[in-house]
Design a protein around this motif. Structure first.
Motif, PDB file in Angstrom:
ATOM      1  N   LYS A   1       0.819  -1.213   0.000  1.00 27.59           N
ATOM      2  CA  LYS A   1       0.000   0.000   0.000  1.00 27.59           C
ATOM      3  C   LYS A   1       0.853   1.263   0.000  1.00 27.59           C
ATOM      4  O   LYS A   1       0.456   2.293  -0.560  1.00 27.59           O
ATOM      5  CB  LYS A   1      -0.936  -0.017   1.210  1.00 27.59           C
ATOM      6  CG  LYS A   1      -2.006   1.053   1.192  1.00 27.59           C
ATOM      7  CD  LYS A   1      -2.972   0.860   2.340  1.00 27.59           C
ATOM      8  CE  LYS A   1      -4.081   1.899   2.311  1.00 27.59           C
ATOM      9  NZ  LYS A   1      -5.058   1.700   3.402  1.00 27.59           N
TER      10      LYS A   1
ATOM     11  N   GLU B   1      -6.035  -4.918  -2.742  1.00 31.06           N
ATOM     12  CA  GLU B   1      -6.092  -4.593  -1.318  1.00 31.06           C
ATOM     13  C   GLU B   1      -7.255  -5.307  -0.643  1.00 31.06           C
ATOM     14  O   GLU B   1      -7.110  -5.880   0.442  1.00 31.06           O
ATOM     15  CB  GLU B   1      -6.230  -3.084  -1.137  1.00 31.06           C
ATOM     16  CG  GLU B   1      -6.284  -2.643   0.321  1.00 31.06           C
ATOM     17  CD  GLU B   1      -6.435  -1.137   0.463  1.00 31.06           C
ATOM     18  OE1 GLU B   1      -6.387  -0.652   1.611  1.00 31.06           O
ATOM     19  OE2 GLU B   1      -6.620  -0.449  -0.560  1.00 31.06           O
TER      20      GLU B   1
ATOM     21  N   ALA C   1       0.542  -4.425 -10.297  1.00 35.29           N
ATOM     22  CA  ALA C   1      -0.271  -3.242  -9.992  1.00 35.29           C
ATOM     23  C   ALA C   1      -1.021  -3.476  -8.686  1.00 35.29           C
ATOM     24  O   ALA C   1      -1.789  -4.436  -8.563  1.00 35.29           O
ATOM     25  CB  ALA C   1      -1.251  -2.967 -11.125  1.00 35.29           C
ATOM     26  N   TYR C   2      -0.753  -2.603  -7.713  1.00 39.12           N
ATOM     27  CA  TYR C   2      -1.479  -2.707  -6.441  1.00 39.12           C
ATOM     28  C   TYR C   2      -2.636  -1.717  -6.500  1.00 39.12           C
ATOM     29  O   TYR C   2      -2.437  -0.507  -6.620  1.00 39.12           O
ATOM     30  CB  TYR C   2      -0.568  -2.394  -5.261  1.00 39.12           C
ATOM     31  CG  TYR C   2      -1.258  -2.572  -3.926  1.00 39.12           C
ATOM     32  CD1 TYR C   2      -1.419  -3.842  -3.379  1.00 39.12           C
ATOM     33  CD2 TYR C   2      -1.767  -1.478  -3.229  1.00 39.12           C
ATOM     34  CE1 TYR C   2      -2.058  -4.028  -2.175  1.00 39.12           C
ATOM     35  CE2 TYR C   2      -2.410  -1.651  -2.017  1.00 39.12           C
ATOM     36  CZ  TYR C   2      -2.559  -2.933  -1.485  1.00 39.12           C
ATOM     37  OH  TYR C   2      -3.199  -3.104  -0.287  1.00 39.12           O
ATOM     38  N   ASN C   3      -3.858  -2.236  -6.432  1.00 38.17           N
ATOM     39  CA  ASN C   3      -5.032  -1.383  -6.517  1.00 38.17           C
ATOM     40  C   ASN C   3      -6.056  -1.794  -5.454  1.00 38.17           C
ATOM     41  O   ASN C   3      -5.793  -2.675  -4.622  1.00 38.17           O
ATOM     42  CB  ASN C   3      -5.642  -1.464  -7.922  1.00 38.17           C
ATOM     43  CG  ASN C   3      -5.860  -2.909  -8.369  1.00 38.17           C
ATOM     44  OD1 ASN C   3      -6.207  -3.771  -7.570  1.00 38.17           O
ATOM     45  ND2 ASN C   3      -5.641  -3.182  -9.652  1.00 38.17           N
ATOM     46  N   ALA C   4      -7.227  -1.159  -5.502  1.00 41.62           N
ATOM     47  CA  ALA C   4      -8.258  -1.422  -4.500  1.00 41.62           C
ATOM     48  C   ALA C   4      -8.707  -2.882  -4.533  1.00 41.62           C
ATOM     49  O   ALA C   4      -9.010  -3.481  -3.494  1.00 41.62           O
ATOM     50  CB  ALA C   4      -9.445  -0.494  -4.726  1.00 41.62           C
ATOM     51  N   TYR C   5      -8.740  -3.465  -5.738  1.00 41.89           N
ATOM     52  CA  TYR C   5      -9.153  -4.867  -5.860  1.00 41.89           C
ATOM     53  C   TYR C   5      -8.181  -5.783  -5.111  1.00 41.89           C
ATOM     54  O   TYR C   5      -8.589  -6.671  -4.355  1.00 41.89           O
ATOM     55  CB  TYR C   5      -9.232  -5.266  -7.328  1.00 41.89           C
ATOM     56  CG  TYR C   5      -9.384  -6.755  -7.547  1.00 41.89           C
ATOM     57  CD1 TYR C   5     -10.610  -7.375  -7.369  1.00 41.89           C
ATOM     58  CD2 TYR C   5      -8.285  -7.536  -7.909  1.00 41.89           C
ATOM     59  CE1 TYR C   5     -10.751  -8.745  -7.558  1.00 41.89           C
ATOM     60  CE2 TYR C   5      -8.411  -8.903  -8.093  1.00 41.89           C
ATOM     61  CZ  TYR C   5      -9.648  -9.500  -7.925  1.00 41.89           C
ATOM     62  OH  TYR C   5      -9.775 -10.861  -8.093  1.00 41.89           O
TER      63      TYR C   5
END
Length: 537
Positions: free
Chosen positions: A437, A494, A488-492
């Motif tokens: 994050k 997380e 790619a770190y994204n809301a999904y």
């Protein structure tokens, strides 16, 4: 009285009377004594029969406990010269089974808050309508049901009433005529739902709010942090469960499709006792997700479950103390005394609370015993039995660890070792989520890779590689690493990692898909998830 004399008894009929006159032969003194003995024996027999009846009644009153309870150390022998200074202990709880007979379960109060904003469109709303109809069919006359619709504002569609057959028909009619309108005011929905649940007179032992939405809050308070705080205030007006006068309210949230703020819905559910979040990404999973949640609240066997954990005086004098309690709802209520609030438990569920203590260093007087056995932890269990309407506890159990003056080191307790792996796996995924994050993706992946290697080695050493829980943990670790490797770190991502952590820390299933294995799914949840899926699809 002699048999011959009994046979000589006759009845003479006086024809001038309407009644019979019985005549007995004259009895001598021996006959009278024998008759008294017979009467005395009959009285003794009657008293014995009465005592047996009372004993049988008392035995019927002795019920099997709703929760069985035990405490065990990771290793029950740790030598003073073994270079081990910290020990792990597990308090294990197991809820009893519950039949499918509606009369054996606790009645419920349920408030459903249904999103009817424009984005729900026809198909999603129709699926939710059919799901609510299935829910009504599962409820019986002691249950109470309320329906709220929300868009720009929240509105009571069906007031909180007991679910008799007439009420079911009216509710079905109301549900059928719901239509979409406006935008999404989640704060208004949760506020009204909690207000209704908290104001219900003589609340049932099980109380739940179901929040169904497909979007993000765009009316009223919209900040995620504010909404989570408001949820805690609305749903839990008394934050101290020990002072609460009514059963707690659990919040179960359902996010339909790719659009809802899944982290928000997860965090909202986490603020309540026993709450859960269901990410429903496929319309075909709408029914099974709802059925899984319903199977849970219809099988609550205990609520306000809590543990008190402390170190006995004998071990404390030898330097032992609690240094870590691995649970989301823990509080140090006194110096060295910890309380773990577990909340409610569904039939067949387990809770395994891991904590760590510094190992006692016994003095010379204790070492006179070649293997001094020292109680390192006292754990006390208390709860409300929702089936039998009784308060249980405190029930106590002690974890004893032997501390010989040697290098002896006992083989790990297999069950405790498995749950120690579970806790560390959840902590590792949570740490990876935190690192990713803040942009440290490589470090997050490295920590996962290192723990996967350690996890594989330890599970092999204890002979548990084929255990269902170990297999699920291994799968979750691998899938978590795969998500981070996508770059790619994204809301999904997380949310996906957060749900895995929550599942293993709470030991509760919130899997919407019946085809996916989940070791925490109980028989009751599996039964209703499958039943809802079959009837809905």
């Amino acid at each position: 009285m002699a048999l011959e004399q009994q046979q000589q008894l006759t009845l003479d009929f006086d024809t001038t009377k309407d009644h019979h006159i019985s005549k007995r032969p004259k009895l001598n003194e021996d006959d009278l004594l024998e008759d008294d003995n017979v009467q005395e024996n009959n009285a003794v027999d009657a008293a014995a029969d009465f005592a047996l009846q009372m004993l049988a009644r008392d035995r019927r009153r002795v019920r099997e406990p709703s929760i069985t309870f035990s405490v065990a150390p990771h290793r029950d022998t740790v030598g003073l010269k073994s270079n081990h200074f910290v020990g792990q202990i597990c308090a294990s709880l197991k809820a009893s089974e519950l039949s499918n007979d509606a009369n054996t379960r606790a009645p419920i109060d349920i408030v459903v808050a249904l999103d009817v904003s424009g984005s729900m469109r026809v198909e999603k709303l129709d699926l939710c309508k059919n799901t609510l109809k299935l829910l009504l069919k599962e409820l019986h006359h002691d249950d109470r049901f309320c329906l709220i619709s929300f868009s720009d504002e929240a509105k009571v569609e069906i007031p909180m009433l007991k679910v008799d057959e007439e009420q079911k028909i009216l509710a079905m009619h109301t549900i059928e005529h719901l239509s979409t309108r406006g935008r999404t005011n989640i704060a208004s929905a949760i506020s009204l739902a909690a207000q209704i649940a908290n104001s219900a007179p003589q609340p049932n032992k099980v109380r739940s709010v179901f929040l169904l939405t497909d979007g993000q809050a765009n009316v009223g308070p919209t900040d995620a942090k504010d909404l989570v705080e408001l949820t805690g205030i609305f749903v839990n007006p008394n934050p101290n469960p020990n002072l609460a006068t009514s059963p707690p309210i659990s919040l179960h949230t359902f996010g339909y499709g790719p659009e809802p703020d899944q982290k928000l819905l997860l965090d909202m559910a986490k603020t309540t006792s026993g709450g859960s979040f269901y990410p429903v990404k496929d319309n075909s999973h709408v029914f099974s997700a709802f059925g899984d949640a319903v199977g849970g609240i219809l099988s609550v066997v205990a609520h306000d479950v809590s543990l008190s954990i402390s170190v006995p005086v004998e071990a404390a004098r030898c330097g032992s103390e609690i240094i870590a309690v691995h649970h989301e709802s823990k509080t140090e209520i006194a110096n060295g005394v910890w309380q773990v609030y577990i909340g409610d438990m569904y039939a067949e569920e387990t809770r395994d609370v891991m904590f760590e203590v510094t190992l006692a260093s016994p003095n010379q007087s204790l070492l006179q015993d070649s293997t001094p056995a020292i109680p390192h932890a006292l754990v006390e269990l208390s709860y409300i039995d929702t089936i039998h309407h009784t308060h249980v506890g405190p029930v106590s159990s002690v974890a004893v660890i032997k501390r010989p003056n040697s290098q002896e080191l006992a083989w790990p307790n297999r069950e405790v070792a498995i749950h120690w792996l579970r806790v560390r796996t959840a902590n590792c995924i949570a740490q990876a989520e935190t690192l990713a994050k803040v942009g440290e993706l490589d470090k997050a992946k490295k920590e996962l890779e290192e723990w996967i290697e350690e996890f594989t080695r330890e599970s092999f050493e204890i002979g548990a590689t084929k255990e269902p829980l170990i297999e699920q943990l291994q799968s979750d670790l691998t899938e978590s690493l795969d998500l981070l490797n996508e770059g790619a770190y994204n809301a999904y991502v997380e949310n996906d990692l957060g749900v895995r952590v929550r599942t293993h820390m709470s030991q509760r299933c919130s899997e919407p898909f019946t085809g996916k294995r989940n070791v925490y799914r109980t028989g009751q949840k599996r039964f209703r998830a499958q039943a809802f899926h079959n009837k809905g699809n």
